[in-house]
Enzyme design. Structure first.
Site, PDB file in Angstrom:
ATOM      1  N   ASP A  48     -11.065   2.426   3.645  1.00 39.85           N
ATOM      2  CA  ASP A  48     -11.427   1.174   3.303  1.00 39.85           C
ATOM      3  C   ASP A  48     -13.267   1.135   3.148  1.00 39.85           C
ATOM      4  O   ASP A  48     -13.897  -0.403   2.808  1.00 39.85           O
ATOM      5  CB  ASP A  48     -11.237   0.580   4.702  1.00 39.85           C
ATOM      6  CG  ASP A  48      -9.818  -0.412   4.473  1.00 39.85           C
ATOM      7  OD1 ASP A  48      -9.756  -0.878   3.547  1.00 39.85           O
ATOM      8  OD2 ASP A  48      -9.153  -0.356   5.427  1.00 39.85           O
TER       9      ASP A  48
ATOM     10  N   GLN B 171      -5.495  -1.288   9.325  1.00 38.91           N
ATOM     11  CA  GLN B 171      -4.921  -3.094   8.979  1.00 38.91           C
ATOM     12  C   GLN B 171      -5.608  -3.958  10.085  1.00 38.91           C
ATOM     13  O   GLN B 171      -5.472  -3.795  10.404  1.00 38.91           O
ATOM     14  CB  GLN B 171      -3.390  -3.345   8.312  1.00 38.91           C
ATOM     15  CG  GLN B 171      -3.742  -4.421   7.505  1.00 38.91           C
ATOM     16  CD  GLN B 171      -3.875  -4.371   6.684  1.00 38.91           C
ATOM     17  OE1 GLN B 171      -4.169  -3.411   5.597  1.00 38.91           O
ATOM     18  NE2 GLN B 171      -4.133  -5.760   5.614  1.00 38.91           N
TER      19      GLN B 171
ATOM     20  N   LYS C 110       1.339  -1.294  -0.554  1.00 47.27           N
ATOM     21  CA  LYS C 110      -0.150   0.132  -0.005  1.00 47.27           C
ATOM     22  C   LYS C 110       0.967   0.888   0.130  1.00 47.27           C
ATOM     23  O   LYS C 110       0.356   2.134  -1.165  1.00 47.27           O
ATOM     24  CB  LYS C 110      -0.936   0.488   1.246  1.00 47.27           C
ATOM     25  CG  LYS C 110      -1.748  -1.085   1.069  1.00 47.27           C
ATOM     26  CD  LYS C 110      -2.865  -1.229   2.237  1.00 47.27           C
ATOM     27  CE  LYS C 110      -3.643  -2.482   2.317  1.00 47.27           C
ATOM     28  NZ  LYS C 110      -4.557  -3.178   3.223  1.00 47.27           N
TER      29      LYS C 110
HETATM   30  N1  GUN Z   1      -7.096  -6.707   5.959  1.00 44.02           N
HETATM   31  C1  GUN Z   1      -7.451  -7.459   4.948  1.00 44.02           C
HETATM   32  N2  GUN Z   1      -8.135  -6.686   3.773  1.00 44.02           N
HETATM   33  C2  GUN Z   1      -8.108  -5.589   4.643  1.00 44.02           C
HETATM   34  C3  GUN Z   1      -8.871  -4.567   4.082  1.00 44.02           C
HETATM   35  O1  GUN Z   1      -8.537  -4.164   2.523  1.00 44.02           O
HETATM   36  N3  GUN Z   1      -8.224  -2.965   4.152  1.00 44.02           N
HETATM   37  C4  GUN Z   1      -7.805  -3.250   6.052  1.00 44.02           C
HETATM   38  N4  GUN Z   1      -8.589  -2.360   6.645  1.00 44.02           N
HETATM   39  N5  GUN Z   1      -7.416  -4.973   6.618  1.00 44.02           N
HETATM   40  C5  GUN Z   1      -7.688  -5.393   5.253  1.00 44.02           C
END
Ligand code: GUN
Length: 283
Positions: free
Chosen positions: A119, A96, A52
Site C-alpha cells: 500500500d 484493508q 483484490k
Molecule cells: N481502504 C480504502 N482504500 C484503501 C487502500 O488503498 N488500501 C487499504 N489497505 N485500505 C483501503
C-alpha cells in the site's frame, strides 16, 4: 466534449504486463504472493478485498485472505502481521482500511514490514516517496498518474490542484505531481476561495469524498479532470466527486466513475506486489 480516459482499458494493460512478468518470475521459481487482511463486516471493504483477490488470480499471484471478526484485538492482528512479515511465501501484506475503532490504525501500518508494504502506507515508504526514492507508490495516486500518462498529458509546468489532503490519496498525489514538475496546490475543507483556485487548474484531481462536489463553475475550460471519488448519489447510484454531466462538456479529458481511477488502484497493487517479490528475491 472531453476525451474519456478509460481506467478499465488502462488497468487491463497494466494487469496484462504484470501477468507477463509474473510468468517470467515463475520460470525462475519465484511465486509472488499477497496476503489481504480484512477485519469486520464493512460491505465496501468486502467488495474491495474480493476484487483484490480476483486480480491476484488473474495475474497469477498466490493470494491469502485473513477475514477476521469485528472483535479481533489489536494484539491478535499484530501477531498475524508478524507471522506474515516472516513468511517467505508472502511478498505483500495489505490490511484493508478502515479498521474497527478499537484498533490503532497507525500501530498496524507501522507493524507491516516496509518491504512488504504494497500500500506504501508505512512511514518509511511515505518518507521515500517524499524524497523521490521509492520502490512502492501508493496505489490510487500511482493509478491516477498512469491514467495521465496513458492520455499523453505532460504534467511539467502545469497548474495542478488536488482537492483533499488524506494520507492515502491527497498528500501522496500532490507529491507525485510535484515529482513530474507540476505546480501543485492542495485544497481542503478549510481552503478559502476554493472555486477560484480550482477554476485556474490545468489538471484537477478530486479526492474529497463528496458526491458530485466539483461543478462546472469550478473547472477551467479545457482542464484535465481526474475523479478519485467513490460515492452514492441521491438515487443510490455510484458516482464520483465530480458532477460528470456538468463538467464533462467543459473538460479536455475526464475520468468516469465507475471505470476510471477505481480499477487502476487494484492494477497498481498488482504492480507493487510484483515489485515486492522482485525486491525480496534480490532482482
Ligand atoms: N481502504 C480504502 N482504500 C484503501 C487502500 O488503498 N488500501 C487499504 N489497505 N485500505 C483501503
Amino acid at each position: 466534449m472531453a476525451v474519456i480516459i478509460s481506467g478499465k482499458e488502462v488497468s487491463a494493460k497494466v494487469r496484462a504486463d504484470v501477468k507477463a512478468e509474473c510468468e517470467l518470475l515463475k520460470e525462475k521459481g519465484i511465486d509472488p504472493g499477497l496476503a489481504v487482511i480484512i477485519v469486520g463486516n464493512d460491505p465496501a471493504s468486502r467488495v474491495y478485498v474480493n476484487n483484490k483477490k480476483k486480480a491476484c488470480a488473474e495475474v497469477g499471484f498466490l493470494s491469502e485472505e485473513y477475514a477476521l471478526p469485528e472483535d479481533t484485538t489489536q494484539e491478535e492482528l499484530l501477531a498475524i502481521i508478524e507471522k506474515l512479515n516472516n513468511n517467505p511465501q508472502i511478498n505483500g501484506i495489505l490490511c484493508q482500511l478502515p479498521l474497527p475503532k478499537h484498533i490503532d490504525e497507525k500501530a498496524i501500518i507501522n507493524s507491516i514490514s516496509p518491504l512488504k508494504d504494497v500500500d506504501a502506507f508505512h512511514p518509511s515508504n511515505v518518507g521515500k516517496i517524499m524524497i523521490g526514492d521509492y520502490h512502492f507508490l501508493p496505489c490510487t495516486p500511482a493509478g491516477v498518474m498512469e491514467l495521465i500518462h496513458s492520455a499523453g498529458i505532460d504534467v511539467c509546468g502545469k497548474k495542478c490542484v488536488v482537492i483533499g489532503r488524506s494520507n492515502i490519496v491527497g498528500k501522496p498525489m500532490s507529491m507525485l505531481l510535484l515529482h513530474e514538475n507540476g505546480t501543485v496546490t492542495i485544497c481542503h475543507s478549510k481552503t478559502e476561495n476554493l472555486k477560484e483556485i480550482c477554476s485556474n487548474a490545468d489538471i484537477l484531481v478530486a479526492a474529497v469524498g463528496k458526491p458530485k462536489f466539483v461543478k462546472a463553475d469550478m473547472v477551467k475550460a479545457g482542464a484535465v479532470v481526474l475523479d478519485v471519488g467513490v460515492n452514492r448519489d441521491e438515487n443510490g447510484k455510484l458516482c464520483g466527486d465530480v458532477d460528470f454531466a456538468e463538467v464533462e462538456p467543459k473538460a479536455s479529458y475526464i475520468t468516469p466513475v465507475p471505470g476510471g481511477v477505481g480499477p487502476m488502484t487494484i492494477a497498481m497493487l498488482m504492480k507493487n506486489t510484483l515489485m515486492a517479490a522482485k525486491i525480496q528475491n534480490n532482482l
